[in-house]
Design an enzyme around this catalytic site. Structure first.
Site, PDB file in Angstrom:
ATOM      1  N   GLU A 130      27.405  34.232  23.348  1.00 21.91           N
ATOM      2  CA  GLU A 130      28.137  34.722  25.024  1.00 21.91           C
ATOM      3  C   GLU A 130      28.351  33.166  25.694  1.00 21.91           C
ATOM      4  O   GLU A 130      27.666  31.952  25.299  1.00 21.91           O
ATOM      5  CB  GLU A 130      26.888  35.131  26.018  1.00 21.91           C
ATOM      6  CG  GLU A 130      27.198  36.086  25.382  1.00 21.91           C
ATOM      7  CD  GLU A 130      25.945  37.241  26.069  1.00 21.91           C
ATOM      8  OE1 GLU A 130      25.723  37.008  27.226  1.00 21.91           O
ATOM      9  OE2 GLU A 130      26.054  38.492  26.175  1.00 21.91           O
ATOM     10  N   HIS A 244      30.587  36.720  37.553  1.00 21.08           N
ATOM     11  CA  HIS A 244      31.380  37.196  36.795  1.00 21.08           C
ATOM     12  C   HIS A 244      32.206  37.158  36.325  1.00 21.08           C
ATOM     13  O   HIS A 244      32.686  37.671  37.395  1.00 21.08           O
ATOM     14  CB  HIS A 244      30.462  38.434  35.898  1.00 21.08           C
ATOM     15  CG  HIS A 244      30.382  38.422  34.144  1.00 21.08           C
ATOM     16  ND1 HIS A 244      31.241  38.226  34.010  1.00 21.08           N
ATOM     17  CD2 HIS A 244      29.413  38.323  33.768  1.00 21.08           C
ATOM     18  CE1 HIS A 244      30.878  38.891  32.852  1.00 21.08           C
ATOM     19  NE2 HIS A 244      29.872  38.393  32.503  1.00 21.08           N
ATOM     20  N   ARG A 290      30.364  30.430  32.558  1.00 17.31           N
ATOM     21  CA  ARG A 290      31.064  31.282  33.308  1.00 17.31           C
ATOM     22  C   ARG A 290      32.080  30.410  34.641  1.00 17.31           C
ATOM     23  O   ARG A 290      32.710  30.982  35.088  1.00 17.31           O
ATOM     24  CB  ARG A 290      30.409  33.083  33.472  1.00 17.31           C
ATOM     25  CG  ARG A 290      29.094  32.706  34.454  1.00 17.31           C
ATOM     26  CD  ARG A 290      28.591  33.816  34.517  1.00 17.31           C
ATOM     27  NE  ARG A 290      28.359  34.545  33.109  1.00 17.31           N
ATOM     28  CZ  ARG A 290      27.449  35.475  33.307  1.00 17.31           C
ATOM     29  NH1 ARG A 290      26.658  35.938  34.023  1.00 17.31           N
ATOM     30  NH2 ARG A 290      27.129  35.599  31.494  1.00 17.31           N
ATOM     31  N   HIS A 350      27.976  38.099  40.310  1.00 14.88           N
ATOM     32  CA  HIS A 350      27.226  39.314  39.399  1.00 14.88           C
ATOM     33  C   HIS A 350      25.202  38.641  39.603  1.00 14.88           C
ATOM     34  O   HIS A 350      24.191  39.813  38.854  1.00 14.88           O
ATOM     35  CB  HIS A 350      27.547  38.661  38.265  1.00 14.88           C
ATOM     36  CG  HIS A 350      27.263  39.220  37.024  1.00 14.88           C
ATOM     37  ND1 HIS A 350      26.945  40.362  36.891  1.00 14.88           N
ATOM     38  CD2 HIS A 350      26.051  38.374  35.946  1.00 14.88           C
ATOM     39  CE1 HIS A 350      26.468  40.580  35.790  1.00 14.88           C
ATOM     40  NE2 HIS A 350      26.029  38.905  35.048  1.00 14.88           N
ATOM     41  N   ARG A 385      23.118  30.193  36.265  1.00 11.14           N
ATOM     42  CA  ARG A 385      22.506  30.132  35.259  1.00 11.14           C
ATOM     43  C   ARG A 385      22.927  30.889  33.506  1.00 11.14           C
ATOM     44  O   ARG A 385      23.747  31.300  33.419  1.00 11.14           O
ATOM     45  CB  ARG A 385      21.469  32.156  36.021  1.00 11.14           C
ATOM     46  CG  ARG A 385      20.876  32.834  34.092  1.00 11.14           C
ATOM     47  CD  ARG A 385      20.746  33.669  34.134  1.00 11.14           C
ATOM     48  NE  ARG A 385      21.936  34.981  35.069  1.00 11.14           N
ATOM     49  CZ  ARG A 385      22.184  35.505  34.463  1.00 11.14           C
ATOM     50  NH1 ARG A 385      21.902  35.695  32.972  1.00 11.14           N
ATOM     51  NH2 ARG A 385      23.516  36.286  34.462  1.00 11.14           N
TER      52      ARG A 385
HETATM   53  C1  SIN Z   1      27.136  39.761  29.668  1.00  9.02           C
HETATM   54  O1  SIN Z   1      26.346  40.328  29.064  1.00  9.02           O
HETATM   55  O2  SIN Z   1      28.253  39.203  29.587  1.00  9.02           O
HETATM   56  C2  SIN Z   1      26.726  39.137  31.085  1.00  9.02           C
HETATM   57  C3  SIN Z   1      25.635  39.284  30.843  1.00  9.02           C
HETATM   58  C4  SIN Z   1      24.753  38.289  31.650  1.00  9.02           C
HETATM   59  O3  SIN Z   1      25.058  38.505  32.802  1.00  9.02           O
HETATM   60  O4  SIN Z   1      23.346  37.337  31.532  1.00  9.02           O
END
Ligand code: SIN
Length: 543
Positions: A130, A244, A290, A350, A385
């Site tokens: 991610e 997000h 993000r 988020h 984060r």
């Molecule tokens: C996501 O799955 O994009 C969010 C995961 C997260 O906020 O850590």
């Protein structure tokens, strides 16, 4: 001893005759943070787990992407540490990050041995990647990872005689005397009850519901920081609210998250003309942290008039979707064909990066009060984060809190106190409407792009709302929840005004640059002291 709570007081209500219940440990919240703490407490302690609505109304329950840990032979806690520090943009507390990345793998191995099931390929963990991670390290259970962990914890805890679950149980007041936690006044199915315990663990999750656009469940109303602040505890870094970038653009509430893991599998972000928006912006392109993506979206909204962006998954083979069955079916329900359609997305609130300040054992500045998970500021996230570090934080720090409480030979609560709370009889506030206004004001003025003027406007609204609430206090969940939302909104807005720079998840268009000389510090606030900046180590202390 008779004590009148000084602020946000309720008139004409005495707790003298209120039913009392005694526990060793009181946990508020039934997400991974609260449940993990309970899981690691010994059977000799009587534990209450209170949650304000249903078990499913938590961010853990709907967490999609997964839980990060260096379990691949190519990975190590050191690399996970570096990625976390990079995402935190200069404000991570390194000791806390070390604890997270070093203890995380052990906790997850323990859970897997006990029956938590993560996806595998050929008997190896199927690790995804991610935003902000330089290696695949995200364990997942389809796109419903949080639910798998919560399921396991709940079924384990339900079988233990020392654990008592209280649904529809809202904590209204923390009663603190001489800087020491004494009891909590809770509304159990709307009836006041006094829960007396030697320790309370606040694990109430985030505050996404303060914004009109959010991925968060209805329960995320900032109860933790507001409760702790009202009780006198130190709160930290509230300006860092994470938005997000890939949240389905429609008018549902909460809005549907389209996990970053989709971009880990190659989904791309395009503008309305079909251009790839992250090309040439960051070396990790669509997998940049993000806040970098959100900032780019904000720029294109302002300069090019874009209203939303498009997630392109049209090239996905059918077997890629097997990892995202929930998202696939939700998109289908809403009329999207992922083979032919671009999916419209835009940012939404988020994750609360700041929160109740703690030390490495979850201790807050008030004896007997602990905080864990999203509601806590342990220092692991710094100014922003890293994806999928949040479930891990709840798990790792939940165990540390449980171990500390178990080892501590401490006081037996003094139950002989009396607090006189005051309730006003005639209530004229329309809480529903006030909340609705707050969400819009916060979204418009304290959202992912901020400036001093807008923030000041939000602050005036928050102050007026708080005065109305204080003058119309009542003993009800509606009242307390609304009060908490306004207090938490004020904590966010005041810190955002105070930080005259852009860093991590906090972006000020009137101060677009990072200012390490003046602001490489934590923003702390206490009821008795107001806002102040604090060095990294100094901020994260416990009693
Ligand atoms: C996501 O799955 O994009 C969010 C995961 C997260 O906020 O850590």
């Amino acid at each position: 001893m008779i004590k009148i709570l000084q602020e946000y007081i309720l008139k004409h209500f005495s707790i003298l005759n209120v039913q009392r219940e005694n526990f060793d440990v009181l946990i508020i919240g039934a997400g991974i943070a609260g449940l993990s703490t309970a899981f690691y407490l010994p059977d000799s302690l009587k534990v209450a787990i209170c949650y304000k609505s249903s078990f499913e109304d938590s961010s853990t329950w709907i967490a999609q992407g997964g839980i990060a840990a260096s379990l691949s032979p190519l990975d190590s806690p050191d690399v996970h540490f570096e990625d976390t520090i990079a995402a935190g943009d200069g404000l991570c507390y390194e000791d806390a990050v070390r604890v997270l990345v070093e203890e995380g793998p052990e906790r997850l191995k323990e859970f897997m041995k006990l029956g938590v099931s993560f996806d595998t390929v050929d008997d190896y963990l199927d690790l995804s990647i991610e935003g902000g991670h330089t290696l695949p390290r995200i364990l997942h259970a389809g796109d419903r990872t949080g639910r798998e962990i919560a399921r396991f914890l709940k079924s384990n805890l339900r079988g233990r005689k020392n654990i008592f679950f209280f649904e529809n149980c809202f904590v209204g007041e923390l009663i603190v005397d001489d800087d020491e936690f004494k009891a909590a006044l809770v509304l159990l199915k709307n009836k006041p009850v006094l829960f007396i315990a030697r320790a309370i663990v606040i694990a109430t999750g985030g505050a996404g519901q303060l914004f009109s656009q959010t991925t968060n469940p209805l329960s995320a109303t900032g109860d933790g920081p507001a409760l702790a602040f009202r009780a006198g505890a130190r709160i930290c870094n509230m300006e860092f609210y994470q938005f997000h970038p890939t949240v389905l653009m429609d008018n549902t509430s909460p809005r549907l998250l389209l996990t970053e893991a989709l971009r880990g599998y190659g989904a791309r972000l395009r503008d309305s003309k079909g251009n790839l928006i992250m090309e040439g912006v960051h070396p990790l392109r669509d997998l940049a942290p993000r806040h970098v993506i959100v900032k780019r979206m904000a720029q294109l909204m302002k300069e090019e008039g874009e209203k939303c962006f498009f997630l392109d998954t049209r090239h996905f083979k059918e077997d890629m979707w097997k990892n995202f069955p929930f998202i696939k079916s939700e998109l289908k329900k809403r009329g999207y064909n992922t083979e032919t359609d671009l999916i419209p997305v835009s940012p939404a609130s988020h994750f609360m990066v700041g929160g109740i300040n703690t030390d490495l054992f979850g201790k807050t500045s008030i004896r007997g009060i602990f905080a864990c998970g999203e509601t806590a500021a342990t220092g692991v996230h710094g100014a922003n984060r890293l994806a999928s570090n949040s479930l891990l934080e709840g798990l790792v720090y939940g165990k540390r809190i449980a171990d500390f409480i178990t080892s501590e030979e401490r006081f037996v609560s003094d139950a002989r106190f009396e607090y006189r709370l005051e309730v006003k009889s005639s209530v004229t506030v329309d809480f529903y409407n006030l909340r609705k206004q707050l969400k819009e004001v916060m979204w418009q003025n304290a959202g992912f792009v901020r400036n001093g003027e807008d923030l000041q406007r939000a602050l005036e609204f928050l102050n007026e709302g708080l005065t109305r609430l204080q003058n119309n206090a009542q003993l009800s969940r509606e009242y307390y929840e609304c009060l908490n939302m306004f207090i938490c909104g004020k904590l966010i807005t005041e810190s955002a005004i105070f930080r005259k720079e852009s860093r991590g998840a906090h972006f000020r268009e009137d101060y677009p640059l990072k200012d390490d000389i003046n602001y490489k510090k934590n923003t702390c606030t206490e009821k008795s002291r107001g806002l102040f900046l604090c060095d990294l180590k100094e901020a994260f202390y416990g009693w």
